[in-house]
Design a protein around this motif. Structure first.
Motif, PDB file in Angstrom:
ATOM      1  N   GLU A 194      20.663  22.219  -6.092  1.00 18.14           N
ATOM      2  CA  GLU A 194      21.511  23.303  -5.609  1.00 18.14           C
ATOM      3  C   GLU A 194      22.846  23.263  -6.353  1.00 18.14           C
ATOM      4  OE1 GLU A 194      21.876  26.598  -2.929  1.00 18.14           O
ATOM      5  OE2 GLU A 194      20.206  25.176  -3.004  1.00 18.14           O
ATOM      6  N   ARG A 195      23.205  24.376  -6.990  1.00 15.75           N
ATOM      7  CA  ARG A 195      24.491  24.435  -7.699  1.00 15.75           C
ATOM      8  C   ARG A 195      25.617  24.723  -6.709  1.00 15.75           C
ATOM      9  NH1 ARG A 195      26.598  24.718 -12.495  1.00 15.75           N
ATOM     10  NH2 ARG A 195      24.552  24.606 -13.494  1.00 15.75           N
ATOM     11  N   TYR A 196      26.720  23.954  -6.851  1.00 12.92           N
ATOM     12  CA  TYR A 196      27.858  24.143  -5.965  1.00 12.92           C
ATOM     13  C   TYR A 196      29.159  24.381  -6.731  1.00 12.92           C
ATOM     14  CZ  TYR A 196      28.787  19.250  -7.192  1.00 12.92           C
ATOM     15  OH  TYR A 196      29.024  18.088  -7.876  1.00 12.92           O
ATOM     16  N   GLY A 197      29.146  24.361  -8.053  1.00 11.62           N
ATOM     17  CA  GLY A 197      30.362  24.406  -8.847  1.00 11.62           C
ATOM     18  C   GLY A 197      30.961  25.787  -8.992  1.00 11.62           C
ATOM     19  N   LEU A 255       0.800  -1.226   0.000  1.00 12.33           N
ATOM     20  CA  LEU A 255       0.000   0.000   0.000  1.00 12.33           C
ATOM     21  C   LEU A 255       0.831   1.275   0.000  1.00 12.33           C
ATOM     22  CD1 LEU A 255      -2.779  -1.007   2.575  1.00 12.33           C
ATOM     23  CD2 LEU A 255      -2.817  -1.211   0.081  1.00 12.33           C
ATOM     24  N   LEU A 256       2.114   1.189   0.344  1.00  8.73           N
ATOM     25  CA  LEU A 256       2.931   2.390   0.470  1.00  8.73           C
ATOM     26  C   LEU A 256       4.319   2.144  -0.122  1.00  8.73           C
ATOM     27  CD1 LEU A 256       2.990   5.300   1.706  1.00  8.73           C
ATOM     28  CD2 LEU A 256       4.052   4.263   3.729  1.00  8.73           C
ATOM     29  N   LYS A 257       4.745   3.035  -1.023  1.00 18.77           N
ATOM     30  CA  LYS A 257       6.085   2.984  -1.609  1.00 18.77           C
ATOM     31  C   LYS A 257       6.731   4.345  -1.410  1.00 18.77           C
ATOM     32  CE  LYS A 257       4.464  -0.126  -5.282  1.00 18.77           C
ATOM     33  NZ  LYS A 257       4.983  -1.375  -4.704  1.00 18.77           N
ATOM     34  N   THR A 258       7.913   4.352  -0.796  1.00 16.34           N
ATOM     35  CA  THR A 258       8.593   5.602  -0.463  1.00 16.34           C
ATOM     36  C   THR A 258      10.069   5.489  -0.801  1.00 16.34           C
ATOM     37  OG1 THR A 258       7.059   6.105   1.338  1.00 16.34           O
ATOM     38  CG2 THR A 258       9.180   7.197   1.398  1.00 16.34           C
ATOM     39  N   THR A 259      10.644   6.589  -1.262  1.00 15.07           N
ATOM     40  CA  THR A 259      12.091   6.666  -1.423  1.00 15.07           C
ATOM     41  C   THR A 259      12.551   8.077  -1.115  1.00 15.07           C
ATOM     42  OG1 THR A 259      13.953   6.134  -2.886  1.00 15.07           O
ATOM     43  CG2 THR A 259      12.083   7.230  -3.890  1.00 15.07           C
ATOM     44  N   VAL A 260      13.729   8.189  -0.515  1.00  7.19           N
ATOM     45  CA  VAL A 260      14.360   9.475  -0.198  1.00  7.19           C
ATOM     46  C   VAL A 260      15.839   9.326  -0.499  1.00  7.19           C
ATOM     47  CG1 VAL A 260      14.876  11.187   1.572  1.00  7.19           C
ATOM     48  CG2 VAL A 260      12.696   9.962   1.634  1.00  7.19           C
ATOM     49  N   GLY A 261      16.436  10.320  -1.159  1.00 10.89           N
ATOM     50  CA  GLY A 261      17.847  10.175  -1.469  1.00 10.89           C
ATOM     51  C   GLY A 261      18.499  11.457  -1.938  1.00 10.89           C
ATOM     52  N   ILE A 262      19.787  11.348  -2.246  1.00 15.14           N
ATOM     53  CA  ILE A 262      20.561  12.428  -2.819  1.00 15.14           C
ATOM     54  C   ILE A 262      21.179  11.927  -4.122  1.00 15.14           C
ATOM     55  CG2 ILE A 262      21.069  13.605  -0.652  1.00 15.14           C
ATOM     56  CD1 ILE A 262      23.770  12.189  -0.608  1.00 15.14           C
ATOM     57  N   ALA A 263      21.402  12.828  -5.073  1.00 16.88           N
ATOM     58  CA  ALA A 263      21.906  12.426  -6.384  1.00 16.88           C
ATOM     59  C   ALA A 263      22.746  13.542  -6.987  1.00 16.88           C
ATOM     60  CB  ALA A 263      20.742  12.077  -7.315  1.00 16.88           C
ATOM     61  N   ASP A 264      23.627  13.137  -7.904  1.00 11.74           N
ATOM     62  CA  ASP A 264      24.471  14.100  -8.607  1.00 11.74           C
ATOM     63  C   ASP A 264      24.873  13.490  -9.941  1.00 11.74           C
ATOM     64  OD1 ASP A 264      26.236  16.065  -9.434  1.00 11.74           O
ATOM     65  OD2 ASP A 264      27.154  16.298  -7.454  1.00 11.74           O
ATOM     66  N   LYS A 265      24.791  14.284 -11.012  1.00  6.91           N
ATOM     67  CA  LYS A 265      25.264  13.823 -12.316  1.00  6.91           C
ATOM     68  C   LYS A 265      26.774  14.024 -12.381  1.00  6.91           C
ATOM     69  CE  LYS A 265      21.320  14.074 -15.419  1.00  6.91           C
ATOM     70  NZ  LYS A 265      20.876  14.508 -16.758  1.00  6.91           N
ATOM     71  N   ASP A 317      27.638  19.956 -11.731  1.00  5.39           N
ATOM     72  CA  ASP A 317      27.864  20.485 -10.378  1.00  5.39           C
ATOM     73  C   ASP A 317      26.558  20.914  -9.713  1.00  5.39           C
ATOM     74  OD1 ASP A 317      30.560  20.081 -10.812  1.00  5.39           O
ATOM     75  OD2 ASP A 317      30.937  22.147 -11.434  1.00  5.39           O
ATOM     76  N   ILE A 318      25.549  20.046  -9.807  1.00  5.86           N
ATOM     77  CA  ILE A 318      24.267  20.299  -9.152  1.00  5.86           C
ATOM     78  C   ILE A 318      23.955  19.128  -8.227  1.00  5.86           C
ATOM     79  CG2 ILE A 318      21.795  20.649  -9.456  1.00  5.86           C
ATOM     80  CD1 ILE A 318      22.360  21.874 -12.159  1.00  5.86           C
ATOM     81  N   ALA A 319      23.850  19.410  -6.949  1.00  5.58           N
ATOM     82  CA  ALA A 319      23.454  18.390  -5.969  1.00  5.58           C
ATOM     83  C   ALA A 319      21.939  18.375  -5.873  1.00  5.58           C
ATOM     84  CB  ALA A 319      24.071  18.695  -4.614  1.00  5.58           C
ATOM     85  N   ARG A 320      21.382  17.171  -5.829  1.00  4.77           N
ATOM     86  CA  ARG A 320      19.922  17.028  -5.809  1.00  4.77           C
ATOM     87  C   ARG A 320      19.481  16.201  -4.607  1.00  4.77           C
ATOM     88  NH1 ARG A 320      21.458  16.861 -11.276  1.00  4.77           N
ATOM     89  NH2 ARG A 320      20.179  18.134 -12.679  1.00  4.77           N
ATOM     90  N   LEU A 321      18.439  16.679  -3.956  1.00  6.69           N
ATOM     91  CA  LEU A 321      17.737  15.935  -2.918  1.00  6.69           C
ATOM     92  C   LEU A 321      16.368  15.578  -3.472  1.00  6.69           C
ATOM     93  CD1 LEU A 321      17.393  14.931   0.060  1.00  6.69           C
ATOM     94  CD2 LEU A 321      16.498  17.227   0.578  1.00  6.69           C
TER      95      LEU A 321
END
Length: 473
Positions: A218-221, A165-175, A192-196
């Protein structure tokens, strides 16, 4: 090899090194001599014929028509490394007789060949006794049902919780890299973009789903990396700090096995934050001027489908989609997507993956209004046929629309972008190994008819036809 190429290869080599170390890392934590164990391995080999009309719609002297052939091979392996550790690796080798667009697989790049790492991840499910909870990290295809938010290969770390009944995901990603031999480095506007990211899908009633999604980028570069160069110039716009929030309600809208007589989809999203518009300037320190803009945009997609017959399943449906447009000094009201989207999904109620906004146009969902009607027929497993019609308008006639396949050439005199017709046919026989029917066949044919926004000199039509034959081993 120059220094930039060497630096760009490091993330790819790091990922490959982690893949090579997977079995050893897993065995250190397990006394079971049956590990590591290969759970599954397969290879798909696809031959394609691709025909495209002029991307400039005849608006300049250059003719960008093409008729090409391509071969695409994807091997993959899934291992059980120990009681709680699992891994997957998927590679790709692609070759074509000329430059072709591979947006349905990767995302808006033209190429004539490459070798790439598509996925390489580790999954650990020993956090709790519940089998549907795990932590996964590495390079993975991050995807959700509509394809308008996420559908891309990216380096990530995420927590997964999966129940009935419930599917959840939480994470961080970067190309960190494209992990391809032809274009290893990520495009400037995505670098240079960090993603939540996070999503939750709740089945609150049988076959009725409520989904919440959010993404923060969020850009960090270093800003000097955005300067003009001979390869890619200066990106028109870059992310500074943007947050997307979306909500979706549907009745099994992407389930091609459904037998529901009526199905609905209601999706709404908004983006807010800051981006920057860049303009090349030889007198500037970095080679460009930078204008920060406050961003506040929204988008919605409403769909309704009715089933006319159950076996074979024959449906008719309609969609209305809108994404805000408009900008002024220091401000943009245009919705923009997450840069992880493909805009390709099973929204017609069949097994076929179909471009949401047209096979021959494929615009970005920004400053856009689209009316869509379609009909589809399928036996749910072996074959499917889809016929679609789209009508397009600019949400703001003074703005523009970006597309992977059609380069803009607007006159500013009309908001009428045009219309398109698509036909997508599929036969899915690869599951019957060892027989003459053990292959998949897919035809995606689209014609785009430019509207008054392109002016009277534009071509009457532009086509894109792709025929795929896929064999699995």
């Amino acid at each position: 090899m120059n220094m930039n190429e060497t630096t760009g290869l490091r993330p790819m080599l790091l990922v490959l090194g982690c893949v090579a170390a997977m079995p050893a890392a897993a065995q250190d934590g397990s006394e079971n001599t049956d590990y590591p164990r290969l759970l599954d391995s397969s290879t798909s080999a696809k031959a394609s014929a691709i025909s495209e009309g002029d991307r400039r719609l005849g608006l300049d002297s250059g003719d960008r028509k093409s008729n090409e052939l391509s071969v695409d091979v994807k091997p993959e392996w899934v291992w059980q490394l120990s009681e709680h550790w699992r891994s997957k690796v998927r590679l790709q080798a692609f070759a074509a007789t000329g430059k072709v667009d591979v947006s349905d697989e990767i995302g808006g790049t033209e190429t004539d060949g490459f070798v790439g790492l598509r996925e390489a991840w580790l999954d650990y499910n020993g956090l709790t006794s519940y089998p549907g909870a795990s932590i996964r990290f590495g390079r993975e295809r991050l995807k959700e049902n509509t394809g308008t938010w996420w559908d891309d290969d990216i380096t990530l770390a995420r927590w997964i919780f999966d129940t009935t009944l419930l599917k959840t995901t939480v994470g961080i990603a970067d190309k960190l890299t494209e992990a391809r031999t032809d274009v290893n480095e990520v495009r400037k506007q995505e670098r240079d973009i960090a993603r939540l990211f996070a999503s939750t899908q709740w089945q609150w009633k049988k076959d009725h789903y409520l989904t919440l999604l959010t993404t923060h980028a969020e850009r960090y570069g270093d800003e000097s990396d955005l300067g003009p160069d001979s390869d890619s110039g200066t990106p028109e716009r870059v992310t500074e700090s943007l947050t997307w929030v979306g909500v979706r309600a549907d009745q099994g809208y992407f389930d091609w096995h459904s037998r529901s007589p009526v199905q609905y989809l209601a999706s709404f999203g908004a983006v807010a934050g800051e981006d920057a518009r860049l303009t090349e300037s030889s007198g500037a320190t970095n080679g460009y001027t930078r204008e920060e803009r406050d961003v506040s945009g929204w988008a919605a997609d409403l769909g309704l489908r009715g089933q006319l017959t159950e076996s074979p399943r024959w449906v008719v449906g309609a969609h209305g989609a809108i994404a805000s447009g408009g900008s002024s000094d220091g401000e943009s009201d245009a919705f923009r997507q997450t840069q992880l989207e493909s805009n390709r999904s099973r929204f017609t109620g069949t097994r076929s993956q179909v471009s949401r906004f047209g096979e021959a146009f494929q615009p970005e969902w920004s400053n856009l209004k689209v009316a869509t009607v379609y009909t589809a027929i399928t036996d749910r497993n072996w074959w499917a046929a889809n016929l679609l019609y789209h009508k397009y308008w600019l949400a703001d006639a003074a703005g523009t629309v970006n597309s992977d396949l059609v380069e803009p050439g607007f006159t500013g005199a009309s908001d009428d972008l045009g219309e398109s017709v698509d036909m997508v046919l599929g036969y899915y026989g690869a599951g019957t190994e060892g027989t003459w029917t053990s292959f998949d066949a897919r035809l995606r044919a689209g014609v785009f008819f430019p509207g008054q926004a392109y002016g009277e000199d534009a071509d009457d039509s532009r086509h894109r036809v792709v025929l795929d034959l896929t064999k699995r081993f």
